[in-house]
Design an enzyme around this catalytic site. Structure first.
Site, PDB file in Angstrom:
ATOM      1  N   SER A 221       5.136  -7.125   3.281  1.00  0.00           N
ATOM      2  CA  SER A 221       5.707  -7.497   4.582  1.00  0.00           C
ATOM      3  C   SER A 221       6.474  -8.820   4.478  1.00  0.00           C
ATOM      4  CB  SER A 221       4.579  -7.611   5.608  1.00  0.00           C
ATOM      5  OG  SER A 221       3.616  -8.528   5.138  1.00  0.00           O
TER       6      SER A 221
ATOM      7  N   GLU B   7      -5.000  -3.770  -2.292  1.00  0.00           N
ATOM      8  CA  GLU B   7      -6.449  -3.531  -2.168  1.00  0.00           C
ATOM      9  C   GLU B   7      -6.732  -2.315  -1.281  1.00  0.00           C
ATOM     10  OE1 GLU B   7      -4.595  -5.898  -0.998  1.00  0.00           O
ATOM     11  OE2 GLU B   7      -5.462  -6.995   0.682  1.00  0.00           O
TER      12      GLU B   7
ATOM     13  N   PHE C 276       0.806  -1.228   0.000  1.00  0.00           N
ATOM     14  CA  PHE C 276       0.000   0.000   0.000  1.00  0.00           C
ATOM     15  C   PHE C 276       0.835   1.273   0.000  1.00  0.00           C
ATOM     16  CE2 PHE C 276       0.821  -0.164   4.575  1.00  0.00           C
ATOM     17  CZ  PHE C 276       1.024   1.170   4.863  1.00  0.00           C
TER      18      PHE C 276
ATOM     19  N   GLU D 168       8.909  -4.405  13.103  1.00  0.00           N
ATOM     20  CA  GLU D 168       8.688  -3.324  12.141  1.00  0.00           C
ATOM     21  C   GLU D 168       7.386  -2.626  12.537  1.00  0.00           C
ATOM     22  OE1 GLU D 168       7.530  -4.296   8.064  1.00  0.00           O
ATOM     23  OE2 GLU D 168       8.659  -2.560   7.357  1.00  0.00           O
TER      24      GLU D 168
ATOM     25  N   LYS E 284      -1.065  -6.243  -9.887  1.00  0.00           N
ATOM     26  CA  LYS E 284      -2.063  -6.430  -8.819  1.00  0.00           C
ATOM     27  C   LYS E 284      -1.767  -5.380  -7.750  1.00  0.00           C
ATOM     28  CE  LYS E 284      -2.872  -8.012  -5.069  1.00  0.00           C
ATOM     29  NZ  LYS E 284      -3.285  -7.140  -3.941  1.00  0.00           N
TER      30      LYS E 284
ATOM     31  N   CYS F   9       9.740   1.500   3.535  1.00  0.00           N
ATOM     32  CA  CYS F   9      10.600   0.357   3.859  1.00  0.00           C
ATOM     33  C   CYS F   9      12.034   0.800   4.089  1.00  0.00           C
ATOM     34  CB  CYS F   9      10.542  -0.672   2.753  1.00  0.00           C
ATOM     35  SG  CYS F   9      11.244  -0.058   1.238  1.00  0.00           S
TER      36      CYS F   9
HETATM   37  P1  NAD Z   1       1.320  -6.731   2.886  1.00  0.00           P
HETATM   38  O1  NAD Z   1       2.336  -7.818   2.969  1.00  0.00           O
HETATM   39  O2  NAD Z   1       0.199  -6.747   3.850  1.00  0.00           O
HETATM   40  O3  NAD Z   1       0.633  -6.719   1.426  1.00  0.00           O
HETATM   41  C1  NAD Z   1       1.386  -6.653   0.254  1.00  0.00           C
HETATM   42  C2  NAD Z   1       0.609  -7.341  -0.873  1.00  0.00           C
HETATM   43  O4  NAD Z   1       0.418  -8.711  -0.537  1.00  0.00           O
HETATM   44  C3  NAD Z   1      -0.777  -6.759  -1.115  1.00  0.00           C
HETATM   45  O5  NAD Z   1      -0.971  -6.624  -2.500  1.00  0.00           O
HETATM   46  C4  NAD Z   1      -1.731  -7.775  -0.501  1.00  0.00           C
HETATM   47  O6  NAD Z   1      -2.925  -7.892  -1.240  1.00  0.00           O
HETATM   48  C5  NAD Z   1      -0.953  -9.075  -0.558  1.00  0.00           C
HETATM   49  N1  NAD Z   1      -1.185  -9.949   0.596  1.00  0.00           N
HETATM   50  C6  NAD Z   1      -1.341  -9.574   1.893  1.00  0.00           C
HETATM   51  N2  NAD Z   1      -1.492 -10.646   2.687  1.00  0.00           N
HETATM   52  C7  NAD Z   1      -1.412 -11.733   1.884  1.00  0.00           C
HETATM   53  C8  NAD Z   1      -1.476 -13.146   2.121  1.00  0.00           C
HETATM   54  N3  NAD Z   1      -1.650 -13.639   3.343  1.00  0.00           N
HETATM   55  N4  NAD Z   1      -1.359 -13.975   1.068  1.00  0.00           N
HETATM   56  C9  NAD Z   1      -1.168 -13.494  -0.177  1.00  0.00           C
HETATM   57  N5  NAD Z   1      -1.102 -12.166  -0.461  1.00  0.00           N
HETATM   58  C10 NAD Z   1      -1.220 -11.291   0.549  1.00  0.00           C
HETATM   59  O7  NAD Z   1       2.125  -5.350   2.948  1.00  0.00           O
HETATM   60  P2  NAD Z   1       1.539  -3.872   3.095  1.00  0.00           P
HETATM   61  O8  NAD Z   1       1.023  -3.685   4.466  1.00  0.00           O
HETATM   62  O9  NAD Z   1       0.675  -3.561   1.948  1.00  0.00           O
HETATM   63  O10 NAD Z   1       2.885  -3.002   2.896  1.00  0.00           O
HETATM   64  C11 NAD Z   1       3.769  -2.694   3.937  1.00  0.00           C
HETATM   65  C12 NAD Z   1       4.930  -3.655   3.990  1.00  0.00           C
HETATM   66  O11 NAD Z   1       5.634  -3.631   2.751  1.00  0.00           O
HETATM   67  C13 NAD Z   1       5.944  -3.273   5.051  1.00  0.00           C
HETATM   68  O12 NAD Z   1       6.381  -4.445   5.699  1.00  0.00           O
HETATM   69  C14 NAD Z   1       7.072  -2.639   4.254  1.00  0.00           C
HETATM   70  O13 NAD Z   1       8.347  -2.701   4.858  1.00  0.00           O
HETATM   71  C15 NAD Z   1       7.032  -3.481   3.012  1.00  0.00           C
HETATM   72  N6  NAD Z   1       7.678  -2.805   1.905  1.00  0.00           N
HETATM   73  C16 NAD Z   1       8.901  -3.249   1.515  1.00  0.00           C
HETATM   74  C17 NAD Z   1       9.584  -2.610   0.495  1.00  0.00           C
HETATM   75  C18 NAD Z   1      10.929  -3.106   0.061  1.00  0.00           C
HETATM   76  O14 NAD Z   1      11.431  -2.612  -0.932  1.00  0.00           O
HETATM   77  N7  NAD Z   1      11.555  -4.038   0.754  1.00  0.00           N
HETATM   78  C19 NAD Z   1       9.007  -1.507  -0.133  1.00  0.00           C
HETATM   79  C20 NAD Z   1       7.738  -1.065   0.281  1.00  0.00           C
HETATM   80  C21 NAD Z   1       7.091  -1.724   1.312  1.00  0.00           C
END
Ligand code: NAD
Length: 490
Positions: free
Chosen positions: A227, A177, A150, A383, A174, A282
């Site tokens: 994450s 959401e 997000f 985090e 994708k 991140c």
């Molecule tokens: P998230 O892991 O909740 O969601 C990321 C994506 O995964 C979304 O599109 C979501 O629909 C999908 N998703 C979520 N849960 C899932 C599951 N159980 N099974 C399959 N798909 C699933 O992450 P978020 O809250 O949207 O974003 C924040 C996280 O992203 C933080 O941990 C941040 O550090 C990380 N991030 C990392 C970087 C990097 O470059 N390393 C960059 C930006 C954000």
């Protein structure tokens, strides 16, 4: 009436097959902006089939012609940047200037991908044996997909998508959401590109959609950012289905402050790094490790810099920090702050109960700073993904590096110092993928890979630049023999 978002498949806007929807709300005031489908397996089946069908013609389109679409893509992003940024700020909460900065990063990736006619070139060795030549060709994989988080609704798909299609793959985006409107608008604007149908598709949804991407036989490569637990799941599941996967995960980024660091500059940069995007980056600094005897004024000045940041609705001029993404996220961060207090850390600045007049329904948390944080405590290890900074002190640079290297994360680590020797030791010995030296956010430019180590990354090749090109192509080695007796006849 509330807008229901559609998928973009094969050049058409189509309704999702899912009958379940999620609310998309403005984090600054809780206002309902749209409803997004939770997604279904059928949506991905449709998109994957169309992307697969489009591939045979797209891969045979010369790279010099494929880049023409990317030149237009850059123009579309440039020309519409204010509108895109406003949508991003409204659904994601970050400030308008932070949203605009995302567009610049997205465009930089398109620009790098425009070099594809040159970047796809390979090596050729003549006469590896008499009359025998060897070379390799980079060929696209088929359909690929990215799954985004997000916090960067605009930029993150561009770490992958421009490279993937430039290499001759077709693609499915994708979006998260939680922030699906920004990419929806970008795809509406992309109708001006006149890309062949099926080359670029977008499917909304959550876990069911992601699982369908992981399983579908026509999708050959997956780029994920989110994450760490989800990154690990995506990597393991995708690989078990025989796909290429690169999965960027979460982070807990330390900043080391040496006694010789320039105090005012360091404080200004750390405050920007920790509290920009409300700490939802991140690469945000979330731990400050001071080494030896830092000036007594250091924490006092850091607290003042944090207090001075203007928190509010990101569309208002002068606002430097917006809300966090959801009510649940705000509650989680507040609970973690309480756990920090309970663990004995000294709360120097408490961002809970911040009041933003006119935006009482928003998910606001003000800058928060802890001192004397125990490195075994939850606030140190977890985090938090909010505007919370933990400070602790160690005796030497070696102690600081040891502490950093114990972390399960390895996204980035920064040092502030005037000493070249200290900077070199830090750069050499620290276990993190992105290193900052007198830099608060060590965000690689588009012509470098966006690195990340340990639980911050699962895979081999990263996003952006040459890594993205290697990820979205497979090499075919060709060995040719041309006997003298055949060739000399001409
Ligand atoms: P998230 O892991 O909740 O969601 C990321 C994506 O995964 C979304 O599109 C979501 O629909 C999908 N998703 C979520 N849960 C899932 C599951 N159980 N099974 C399959 N798909 C699933 O992450 P978020 O809250 O949207 O974003 C924040 C996280 O992203 C933080 O941990 C941040 O550090 C990380 N991030 C990392 C970087 C990097 O470059 N390393 C960059 C930006 C954000």
């Amino acid at each position: 009436m509330t807008r229901i978002l559609k998928n973009y498949i094969n050049g058409q806007w189509v309704e999702s097959k899912s009958a379940r929807f999620l609310d998309v709300r403005n984090p600054a005031d809780g206002q309902l902006l749209a409803r997004v489908p939770e997604g279904s397996k059928e949506d991905i089946e449709d998109a994957a089939e169309k992307a697969h069908l489009a591939w045979s013609s797209w891969r045979n389109t010369p790279a010099t012609q494929r880049v023409q679409y990317l030149f237009k893509m850059k123009q579309v992003m440039d020309a519409n940047s204010d509108e895109i940024a406003e949508i991003c700020t409204k659904e994601c909460g970050k400030t308008f200037s932070e949203s605009k900065a995302e567009i610049i990063r997205a465009i930089e990736n398109i620009e790098v991908a425009c070099g594809i006619p040159k970047l796809l070139q390979s090596d050729f060795s003549e006469d590896i044996a008499k009359g025998v030549d060897e070379f390799y060709i980079r060929q696209p994989l088929g359909a690929g997909a990215c799954i985004s988080p997000f916090n960067f609704p605009i930029m993150i798909p561009f770490w992958f998508m421009p490279y993937a299609i430039a290499c001759g793959n077709t693609y499915i985006v994708k979006p998260s959401e939680k922030v699906p409107m920004t990419m929806t608008r970008i795809f509406e604007l992309f109708s001006d590109l006149n890309l062949p149908e099926g080359v670029l598709n977008m499917v909304h949804g959550g876990k069911e959609t992601v699982d369908a991407i992981l399983e579908h036989p026509f999708i050959h490569a997956i780029s994920f950012v989110g994450s760490s637990p989800v990154a690990k799941y995506i990597y393991q599941t995708g690989v078990s289905y025989g796909k290429r996967v690169q999965a960027q995960g979460g982070a807990k980024n330390p900043v080391v402050v040496m006694p010789d660091a320039d105090e005012d500059t360091t404080i200004r940069i750390i405050a920007d790094s920790a509290f920009g995007c409300a700490g939802q980056r991140c690469l945000a600094a979330s731990i400050v490790i001071t080494v030896g005897k830092t000036a007594e004024s250091f924490t006092e000045k850091l607290v003042l810099a944090a207090k001075a940041r203007k928190t509010g609705n990101g569309m208002k001029p002068g606002v430097e920090m917006g809300p966090v993404i959801t009510k649940e996220s705000k509650e989680r961060i507040e609970k973690l702050i309480q756990k920090g207090v309970d663990s004995g850390a000294r709360l120097l600045l408490d961002g809970r109960k911040i009041n933003i007049p006119e935006f009482e329904g928003g998910n606001f948390i003000g800058p928060t700073i802890f001192e004397d944080v125990n490195s075994d405590s939850e606030i140190y290890k977890t985090e938090i993904f909010g505007p919370v900074l933990c400070i602790l002190n160690v005796a030497t640079l070696e102690d600081a590096i040891k502490l950093i290297n114990k972390s399960s994360y390895g996204n980035s680590a920064c040092i502030f110092t005037r000493s070249g020797a200290a900077a070199r030791i830090f750069r050499h010995d620290t276990l993190a993928g992105n290193i900052g030296i007198n830099i608060g956010i060590a965000a690689p430019m588009a012509f470098f890979p966006f690195s990340g180590w340990k639980e911050s990354f699962y895979g081999d090749l990263h996003g952006q630049s040459l890594h993205a090109i290697e990820f979205y192509t497979q090499t075919k080695v060709v060995i040719e023999r041309w006997h003298d007796e055949w060739t000399r006849k001409f």
